[in-house]
Design an enzyme around this catalytic site. Structure first.
Site, PDB file in Angstrom:
ATOM      1  N   CYS A 119       0.819  -1.216   0.000  1.00 60.01           N
ATOM      2  CA  CYS A 119       0.000   0.000   0.000  1.00 60.01           C
ATOM      3  C   CYS A 119       0.852   1.265   0.000  1.00 60.01           C
ATOM      4  O   CYS A 119       2.070   1.221  -0.019  1.00 60.01           O
ATOM      5  CB  CYS A 119      -0.999  -0.028   1.145  1.00 60.01           C
ATOM      6  SG  CYS A 119      -2.337  -1.223   0.837  1.00 60.01           S
ATOM      7  N   ASP A 120       0.169   2.406   0.073  1.00 56.19           N
ATOM      8  CA  ASP A 120       0.677   3.680  -0.415  1.00 56.19           C
ATOM      9  C   ASP A 120       2.075   4.071   0.064  1.00 56.19           C
ATOM     10  O   ASP A 120       2.945   4.382  -0.747  1.00 56.19           O
ATOM     11  CB  ASP A 120      -0.298   4.804  -0.042  1.00 56.19           C
ATOM     12  CG  ASP A 120      -1.618   4.667  -0.764  1.00 56.19           C
ATOM     13  OD1 ASP A 120      -2.034   3.531  -1.034  1.00 56.19           O
ATOM     14  OD2 ASP A 120      -2.250   5.684  -1.047  1.00 56.19           O
ATOM     15  N   CYS A 191      -6.339  -1.369  -3.147  1.00 48.43           N
ATOM     16  CA  CYS A 191      -7.556  -0.956  -3.860  1.00 48.43           C
ATOM     17  C   CYS A 191      -7.470  -1.277  -5.351  1.00 48.43           C
ATOM     18  O   CYS A 191      -6.414  -1.139  -5.974  1.00 48.43           O
ATOM     19  CB  CYS A 191      -7.799   0.527  -3.635  1.00 48.43           C
ATOM     20  SG  CYS A 191      -8.029   0.937  -1.887  1.00 48.43           S
ATOM     21  N   GLU A 441      -3.130  13.635   1.935  1.00 45.84           N
ATOM     22  CA  GLU A 441      -3.899  13.429   0.720  1.00 45.84           C
ATOM     23  C   GLU A 441      -5.243  14.122   0.885  1.00 45.84           C
ATOM     24  O   GLU A 441      -5.865  14.037   1.949  1.00 45.84           O
ATOM     25  CB  GLU A 441      -4.162  11.935   0.488  1.00 45.84           C
ATOM     26  CG  GLU A 441      -2.996  11.180  -0.056  1.00 45.84           C
ATOM     27  CD  GLU A 441      -3.352   9.741  -0.390  1.00 45.84           C
ATOM     28  OE1 GLU A 441      -2.486   9.068  -0.948  1.00 45.84           O
ATOM     29  OE2 GLU A 441      -4.473   9.302  -0.076  1.00 45.84           O
ATOM     30  N   SER A 467      -4.708  11.627  -3.554  1.00 45.56           N
ATOM     31  CA  SER A 467      -4.706  10.179  -3.626  1.00 45.56           C
ATOM     32  C   SER A 467      -4.539   9.746  -5.072  1.00 45.56           C
ATOM     33  O   SER A 467      -4.893  10.480  -6.001  1.00 45.56           O
ATOM     34  CB  SER A 467      -6.030   9.643  -3.078  1.00 45.56           C
ATOM     35  OG  SER A 467      -6.212   8.301  -3.442  1.00 45.56           O
TER      36      SER A 467
END
Length: 554
Positions: A119-120, A191, A441, A467
């Site tokens: 993830c990010d 996602c 974000e 994002s």
């Protein structure tokens, strides 16, 4: 091997005794010690499944004759941190991830490493550590989640956030929203779109640090378990052959990763993360470098949030190797090596594009240029970024009056109250690395803009970031930021803002006299969060134009 520091010699009896205490036998003292860096987290859909992947990595390590040792690092879920003070901690967590891994690896003298994340900020933090430590290593992407399915359409998470705006407008019922909430995230994984998480996992593969195809293998697929085991096998081979990241992370590989990102329609956050990873190996990448590559790279993959397809479609079409094949040796360095021992040229020679609708050919590109555009002007002399492939043609050039806010929350309240007019340019400041602190974000505000029907007639500029789920005329990373004395700090309601994406310009119509007069009255605002860590972070963080890395000296 580095681990010999722990186990060889008469004076290492105490270390061997500690290893005996956890079940090692003397034979294992001569085998490679492999650290399994796991970001497993019970509250994180992108990482809740990683214990099983870690077990398969360990199985692979043992099959190859190594000794695996798992340890964990932190993993913030940006989806849970959205729209509140928690997002201030997301980008700064990248530095903690990199530093905490360095501490463990240097203290406990592993010979090789497998990193598991998806993830990010977790992926770039791990890649920074991988580059910094320069030990034989493989990155294992945790994998995307399956898309949600609602009324016959496959969806990704950003669409439930945009639905909130539709409820406010009366275009959707609260019951419909509740139903959407239930089905939009049907499995573990990152996602189901080309957000920051999947962009950075694809970057890891493009850099040559992950097994071919692994960045799009979904979290719930059995293929992911096999990739985990293979990663364990490969890392032991890398240790035995003494192949280190410095042999893979070259200027050629960063060029390839940037080309790939632009072709995929990658997140604007890669402007933060790729320069930070390159910085760890002494390579300087600037916004100008990214702009140059974007201008000469076709956008080939029409993936959500700005496109029609989801990550599952990209995977079924052939994933990253198929995209690399379409880019070809005219745009890529196919002699660049990868962790599986083959060059990109060897890899793409064995793959096919299974769906040219999802992965377009260069002569049938979605857009002529790549996903990102770097804008400069008096509002952003160091640069700002927009995901140009997500902007409607009618908004690629826009002039409008500023509506100025000192936080995301103020902007969201005003939008939901119906006090924003078509043509306005929302300005959200004091959201940069120093001023936030932590550079939140702003997905909450961009989602509301789209949901309220303002996404194709209202622009937004900010010194914060967006994002990977953001779409529309949203310009972020304005540098210098407000807290550092950038021009964005003195904007007022009604100032005329000019956004020219084709011309790569971002300006405000203010004379030098007015600018000087306003700065004489200006003083920076206090940070929004009282935090010991964020206070230190704010003092040490560099400009977003340099990847928001931390200074090495106070």
């Amino acid at each position: 091997m580095r681990s010999s520091t722990l186990v060889n010699g008469l004076d290492r009896a105490g270390m061997r005794a500690h290893l005996n205490a956890i079940g090692l036998i003397s034979r294992e003292f001569s085998q490679p010690f492999i650290g399994i860096v796991n970001s497993w987290n019970e509250m994180h859909p992108g990482h809740a499944h990683l214990q099983r992947l870690s077990q398969e990595v360990k199985n692979g390590v043992r099959m190859a004759g190594g000794v695996p040792f798992e340890f964990n690092t932190i993993a913030v879920c940006d989806g849970l941190a959205q729209g509140h003070v928690g997002m201030c901690f997301s980008l700064p967590s990248r530095e903690i991830i990199a530093d905490s891994i360095e501490v463990m690896v240097e203290a406990q003298r592993y010979d090789g490493l497998v990193f598991i994340g998806g993830c990010d900020k977790i992926v770039p933090g791990m890649l920074m550590a991988l580059a910094r430590l320069n030990l034989p290593a493989v990155f294992l992407p945790a994998g995307p989640m399956l898309p949600g399915r609602y009324q016959g359409r496959e969806l990704a998470i950003y669409e439930v956030r945009e639905a909130v705006g539709k409820v406010h407008k009366g275009e959707m019922t609260e019951e419909g929203l509740a139903e959407l909430e239930e089905i939009i995230c049907p499995s573990y994984g990152s996602c189901a779109m080309m957000g920051t998480a999947n962009t950075m996992s694809c970057v890891a593969e493009g850099l040559g640090l992950a097994l071919p195809g692994s960045s799009t293998t979904h979290a719930v697929f059995s293929r992911k378990l096999r990739e985990a085991k293979q990663s364990g096998l490969e890392v032991v081979r890398l240790v035995q052959e003494n192949i280190r990241p410095s042999e893979i992370l070259t200027e050629k590989s960063f060029h390839n990763a940037l080309r790939l990102s632009m072709a995929l329609g990658g997140s604007s956050n890669l402007l933060l993360h790729i320069p930070a990873i390159a910085h760890e190996v002494g390579i300087t990448l600037t916004a100008d470098d990214i702009e140059l590559i974007s201008r000469s790279t076709p956008h080939l993959c029409d993936i959500k949030p700005s496109g029609r397809y989801v990550m599952k479609d990209l995977d079924e079409a052939g994933g990253v190797p198929a995209v690399m094949k379409e880019l070809g040796n005219e745009l890529l360095y196919l002699d660049a090596p990868t962790v599986n021992g083959r060059s990109w040229g060897e890899i793409v020679s064995t793959v096919a594009n299974k769906n040219p609708q999802v992965i377009r050919t260069r002569d049938n590109a979605v857009h002529e240029h790549g996903s990102l555009a770097i804008l400069k002007g008096n509002l952003a002399p160091e640069g700002a970024v927009v995901k140009q492939t997500a902007v409607a043609p009618s908004m690629r050039r826009h002039r409008g009056p500023a509506r100025v806010f000192d936080s995301q929350e103020e902007a969201v309240e005003t939008i939901l109250a119906g006090r924003i007019s078509p043509g306005d340019v929302l300005v959200i400041r004091y959201e940069g690395p120093k001023g936030g602190p932590g550079m939140r974000e702003l997905l909450a505000v961009t989602s509301v803009l789209m949901g309220m029907g303002l996404g194709e007639n209202t622009a937004l500029i900010t010194d914060g970031r967006f994002s990977g789920a953001t779409r529309g005329p949203c310009v972020g990373h304005v540098a210098p930021e407000a807290a550092a004395g950038g021009l964005i700090a003195i904007l007022q309601d009604g100032d005329m803002i000019n956004i020219d994406i084709p011309g790569r310009e971002l300006n405000v119509d203010l004379s030098m006299e007015v600018i000087k007069e306003r700065f004489e009255k200006w003083s920076p605002k206090m940070p929004k969060v009282n935090s010991s860590y964020l206070s230190r972070y704010s003092r040490l963080v560099e400009s977003v134009a340099r990847g928001a890395v931390l200074k090495k000296e106070w």
